[in-house]
Enzyme design. Sequence first.
Site, PDB file in Angstrom:
ATOM      1  N   ARG A   5      11.032  -7.050   5.161  1.00  0.00           N
ATOM      2  CA  ARG A   5      11.090  -5.586   5.235  1.00  0.00           C
ATOM      3  C   ARG A   5      12.243  -5.121   6.132  1.00  0.00           C
ATOM      4  O   ARG A   5      12.488  -5.684   7.198  1.00  0.00           O
ATOM      5  CB  ARG A   5       9.765  -5.014   5.760  1.00  0.00           C
ATOM      6  CG  ARG A   5       8.651  -5.160   4.773  1.00  0.00           C
ATOM      7  CD  ARG A   5       7.446  -4.320   5.118  1.00  0.00           C
ATOM      8  NE  ARG A   5       6.807  -4.688   6.374  1.00  0.00           N
ATOM      9  CZ  ARG A   5       5.573  -4.317   6.709  1.00  0.00           C
ATOM     10  NH1 ARG A   5       4.863  -3.577   5.888  1.00  0.00           N
ATOM     11  NH2 ARG A   5       5.064  -4.682   7.859  1.00  0.00           N
ATOM     12  N   ARG A  35      11.728  -3.784  11.685  1.00  0.00           N
ATOM     13  CA  ARG A  35      10.713  -3.184  12.543  1.00  0.00           C
ATOM     14  C   ARG A  35      10.330  -4.144  13.658  1.00  0.00           C
ATOM     15  O   ARG A  35      10.268  -5.356  13.461  1.00  0.00           O
ATOM     16  CB  ARG A  35       9.473  -2.823  11.720  1.00  0.00           C
ATOM     17  CG  ARG A  35       9.628  -1.522  10.977  1.00  0.00           C
ATOM     18  CD  ARG A  35       8.489  -1.197  10.047  1.00  0.00           C
ATOM     19  NE  ARG A  35       7.207  -1.815  10.335  1.00  0.00           N
ATOM     20  CZ  ARG A  35       6.126  -1.632   9.582  1.00  0.00           C
ATOM     21  NH1 ARG A  35       6.189  -0.872   8.500  1.00  0.00           N
ATOM     22  NH2 ARG A  35       4.997  -2.213   9.883  1.00  0.00           N
ATOM     23  N   LYS A  43       0.829  -1.208   0.000  1.00  0.00           N
ATOM     24  CA  LYS A  43       0.000   0.000   0.000  1.00  0.00           C
ATOM     25  C   LYS A  43       0.860   1.254   0.000  1.00  0.00           C
ATOM     26  O   LYS A  43       0.622   2.192  -0.760  1.00  0.00           O
ATOM     27  CB  LYS A  43      -0.922   0.027   1.224  1.00  0.00           C
ATOM     28  CG  LYS A  43      -1.947  -1.079   1.292  1.00  0.00           C
ATOM     29  CD  LYS A  43      -2.880  -0.897   2.467  1.00  0.00           C
ATOM     30  CE  LYS A  43      -2.177  -0.927   3.805  1.00  0.00           C
ATOM     31  NZ  LYS A  43      -1.569  -2.220   4.113  1.00  0.00           N
ATOM     32  N   ARG A  47      -1.358 -10.060  12.741  1.00  0.00           N
ATOM     33  CA  ARG A  47      -1.843  -8.875  12.023  1.00  0.00           C
ATOM     34  C   ARG A  47      -2.647  -9.288  10.792  1.00  0.00           C
ATOM     35  O   ARG A  47      -3.677  -8.687  10.480  1.00  0.00           O
ATOM     36  CB  ARG A  47      -0.663  -7.991  11.616  1.00  0.00           C
ATOM     37  CG  ARG A  47       0.009  -7.284  12.773  1.00  0.00           C
ATOM     38  CD  ARG A  47       1.274  -6.582  12.328  1.00  0.00           C
ATOM     39  NE  ARG A  47       0.993  -5.477  11.436  1.00  0.00           N
ATOM     40  CZ  ARG A  47       1.867  -4.979  10.571  1.00  0.00           C
ATOM     41  NH1 ARG A  47       3.063  -5.514  10.450  1.00  0.00           N
ATOM     42  NH2 ARG A  47       1.542  -3.948   9.810  1.00  0.00           N
ATOM     43  N   ARG A 107      -9.923   0.887   8.593  1.00  0.00           N
ATOM     44  CA  ARG A 107      -9.750  -0.550   8.764  1.00  0.00           C
ATOM     45  C   ARG A 107     -10.989  -1.224   9.333  1.00  0.00           C
ATOM     46  O   ARG A 107     -11.032  -2.449   9.405  1.00  0.00           O
ATOM     47  CB  ARG A 107      -8.549  -0.827   9.677  1.00  0.00           C
ATOM     48  CG  ARG A 107      -7.221  -0.473   9.027  1.00  0.00           C
ATOM     49  CD  ARG A 107      -6.066  -0.960   9.867  1.00  0.00           C
ATOM     50  NE  ARG A 107      -4.792  -0.718   9.208  1.00  0.00           N
ATOM     51  CZ  ARG A 107      -3.616  -1.093   9.702  1.00  0.00           C
ATOM     52  NH1 ARG A 107      -3.573  -1.742  10.855  1.00  0.00           N
ATOM     53  NH2 ARG A 107      -2.506  -0.835   9.058  1.00  0.00           N
TER      54      ARG A 107
END
Length: 287
Positions: free
Chosen positions: A178, A222, A67, A233, A144
């Site tokens: 990531r 992260r 996104k 998640r 969301r």
Amino acid sequence: MAALSRLSKPSSKFFANITRSVYFYSSASAAPEPEIKSYFQNHNFARKAPKDRNVQWVFLGCPGVGKGTYASRLSKFLGVPHIATGDLVREELASSGSLSQQLSEIVNQGKLVSDEIIFNLLSKRLEAGQAGGESGFILDGFPRTVKQAEILEEVMDIDLVVNLKLCEDVLLEKCLGRRMCSQCGGNFNVANINVKGGNGNPSISMAPLLPPAHCMSKLITRADDTEEVVKERLRVYNEKSQPVEEFYRNRGKLLEFDLPGGIPESWPKLLEALNLDEYEEKQSAAA
């Protein structure tokens, strides 16, 4: 630059073209909760017709789908701000403000941040942008929940909702790959994804998005990108996402886009789906 200026306020024909890509239904919405709605009402966000402002879009999709990447590219392409609620939360975490500790516990457990906190952060960001002369936006990963979508609908007009889609195995691999540069804050991905097609699913190939040499030794992961947290998640998102998708589908605003691969494969197809490919050609010709 001239081409970008023309794109900053798309014509009514542009919006008419967009509507041909979405689904048309009708549905009534429930009234939002007054105490949360007040976050926006207190900041006097005025509704403007599409011809008088830039686009007001929402990007949906599971964590790790891309996104941020595609919303950021489109924000530069169209000359509108890219507002990611995840970034707003991380900025608040880094600020050591009153919400920092509360947010840290929520994020590290893979849970959703409350509506009250999200609307507080978002209203402050929109107010600051409005004061700085911004017009339009691309919201990344928000709303969301249906309640958030209902509140957003009460206070501003959303033109289009783009729902990016990828299979869960690829999403998990992308999230675990990531990385962020601790010095410059740049986002990268070390995952090299090659998934063979089968059972009606297409093959997907995504090359890693590696950092420049001076960032390589400064890469960090992260805190919320562990396998356990990512799976939680994804589970929470999938549980919450279907009603939100249906909310916008019923309003004829949902464009579902299956990513065919990495950026080189997906970007031109996304522009085509958004009826923006002709603008890209004009921009290239003017460069």
